[in-house]
Design a protein around this motif. Structure first.
Motif, PDB file in Angstrom:
ATOM      1  N   GLU A   1       0.825  -1.210   0.000  1.00  0.00           N
ATOM      2  CA  GLU A   1       0.000   0.000   0.000  1.00  0.00           C
ATOM      3  C   GLU A   1       0.857   1.257   0.000  1.00  0.00           C
ATOM      4  O   GLU A   1       0.475   2.274  -0.604  1.00  0.00           O
ATOM      5  CB  GLU A   1      -0.934  -0.018   1.206  1.00  0.00           C
ATOM      6  CG  GLU A   1      -2.036  -1.068   1.092  1.00  0.00           C
ATOM      7  CD  GLU A   1      -2.939  -1.106   2.306  1.00  0.00           C
ATOM      8  OE1 GLU A   1      -4.097  -1.541   2.168  1.00  0.00           O
ATOM      9  OE2 GLU A   1      -2.483  -0.713   3.406  1.00  0.00           O
ATOM     10  N   THR A   2       2.014   1.199   0.660  1.00  0.00           N
ATOM     11  CA  THR A   2       2.927   2.343   0.653  1.00  0.00           C
ATOM     12  C   THR A   2       3.367   2.679  -0.767  1.00  0.00           C
ATOM     13  O   THR A   2       3.591   3.846  -1.106  1.00  0.00           O
ATOM     14  CB  THR A   2       4.161   2.048   1.528  1.00  0.00           C
ATOM     15  OG1 THR A   2       3.738   1.810   2.871  1.00  0.00           O
ATOM     16  CG2 THR A   2       5.142   3.215   1.512  1.00  0.00           C
TER      17      THR A   2
ATOM     18  N   GLY B   1       1.474   2.242  -3.331  1.00  0.00           N
ATOM     19  CA  GLY B   1       0.307   2.633  -4.106  1.00  0.00           C
ATOM     20  C   GLY B   1      -0.540   1.509  -4.658  1.00  0.00           C
ATOM     21  O   GLY B   1      -1.390   1.745  -5.530  1.00  0.00           O
TER      22      GLY B   1
ATOM     23  N   ASP C   1      -3.391  -1.653  -4.273  1.00  0.00           N
ATOM     24  CA  ASP C   1      -4.503  -2.104  -3.439  1.00  0.00           C
ATOM     25  C   ASP C   1      -4.887  -3.551  -3.724  1.00  0.00           C
ATOM     26  O   ASP C   1      -5.903  -4.036  -3.226  1.00  0.00           O
ATOM     27  CB  ASP C   1      -5.721  -1.193  -3.612  1.00  0.00           C
ATOM     28  CG  ASP C   1      -6.184  -1.087  -5.058  1.00  0.00           C
ATOM     29  OD1 ASP C   1      -5.695  -1.858  -5.908  1.00  0.00           O
ATOM     30  OD2 ASP C   1      -7.036  -0.219  -5.342  1.00  0.00           O
TER      31      ASP C   1
END
Length: 354
Positions: free
Chosen positions: A246-247, A249, A251
């Motif tokens: 998630e860091t 970007g 999902d």
């Protein structure tokens, strides 16, 4: 200082080969007349204070915890405690530690699980252990962590000294007759010093002709750690957290692994946990993707350390029992779910085979 191999020697990469076959038959049961698989783990150790709450509190409010407990924490330490319960494994753990007196509470559970802690580095001036305060929300399964440590990280020189000694004790004191001491070596991905440590391990194992017997794995938990991306090319097995993906970007774990694979060793196997959604694996050389849902549990009581349990499950499945990647992924997910149904890690492997 004794050196198994010169630090100046170059190391070459090899194809990924899991070492589980050395102590297991094709059905994952122990083979006769085989020694135990050596596993060496390196990471940071904390004293965790865990507050189990019904839901995460709003800012500037008061909330009564459902349960409060204190136990030894640290990702690789948790993984080591679980692996130490496996009779087919001989497990070593290395960490930067406070004074011997302050370390007793941290090492007790490891030693009770048959984990050798002789490779730890103690700092006599540090009179208190690193602390982590964890708020575990029962309604969502989230864990919010605030940690504090004044301990220095392990240095390359400290690692070399302790690793060489562990190799001699585990593989035999006669340099010329030594057996491969560790078949799986796991690191928490903590930056440049870890890169140097892995490079040293490579030089030792290539020089001794052991490299084909070794699997090096790295946990990538936080994407913002300086120098952590340099470790991608070193690992035979990469463990990625949902937070890491998630860091960057992403999902979806499938999309993340497809993208990050371009930066990894071409023969590596990648895993990404996604909490209650399960986990995904990707074998880069063949391009084969593996999916597993999370296991089923009647009640979730403690999710702290679920990811560490997943890593233990993969190491156990691939490195000790000789499972294939798909079966190993399913086993690791089921083991992590089983852990969530109990507090802590004690007797986790005493349950019937999953």
């Amino acid at each position: 200082m004794f050196k198994l191999h010169s630090k100046g020697s170059s190391a070459t990469s090899s194809t990924t080969s899991f070492s589980g076959g050395s102590g297991s038959s094709s059905n994952g049961q122990p083979s006769s007349n085989q020694g135990r698989n050596g596993i060496f783990l390196v990471g940071a150790t904390y004293l965790d204070t865990i507050m189990h709450v019904s839901s995460f509190p709003h800012e500037d409010t008061k909330l009564r915890a459902e349960r409060v407990e204190q136990r030894r924490g640290g990702n690789a330490a948790n993984t080591a405690e679980i692996l130490g319960q496996e009779p087919r494994a001989k497990v070593w753990y290395m960490s930067s530690m406070p004074s011997p007196a302050a370390s007793k509470v941290l090492l007790r559970s490891l030693e009770e699980s048959n984990v050798k802690t002789d490779a730890c580095v103690f700092h006599s001036s540090q009179l208190a252990p690193p602390q982590a305060y964890i708020m575990s929300a029962l309604d969502t399964g989230t864990r919010t962590i605030i940690s504090h440590s004044t301990l220095p990280d392990l240095t390359l020189d400290e690692f070399v000294k302790k690793f060489d000694a562990a190799c001699l004790r585990s593989g035999g004191s006669d340099l010329f007759a030594m057996q491969c001491p560790f078949q799986w070596i796991h690191f928490e991905g903590r930056g440049l010093e870890v890169y140097k440590m892995i490079d040293y391990v490579e030089s030792v194992y290539v020089g001794q002709g052991w490299r084909q017997k070794l699997t090096i794995s790295v946990e990538f938990e936080k994407g913002d750690r300086p120098g952590i991306k340099n470790l991608l090319q070193q690992a035979d097995v990469c463990f990625f957290s949902k937070l890491y993906a998630e860091t960057l970007g992403f999902d979806r774990p499938e999309d993340f692994l497809a993208s990050i694979g371009d930066y990894c060793k071409p023969t590596a196997t990648l895993f990404c946990c996604w909490g209650a959604m399960g986990a995904v694996g990707l074998h880069l050389e063949s391009g084969t993707r593996f999916n597993s849902s999370a296991g089923k549990a009647d009640m979730i009581v403690d999710t702290v350390g679920a990811g560490d349990t997943f890593i233990a499950g993969i190491i156990l499945a691939l490195g000790v029992r000789g499972y294939d990647i798909g079966r190993g992924l399913r086993y690791a997910c089921e083991l992590a779910t089983l852990k969530c149904s109990q507090y802590g890690f004690k007797r986790l492997l005493k349950a019937p085979d999953l």
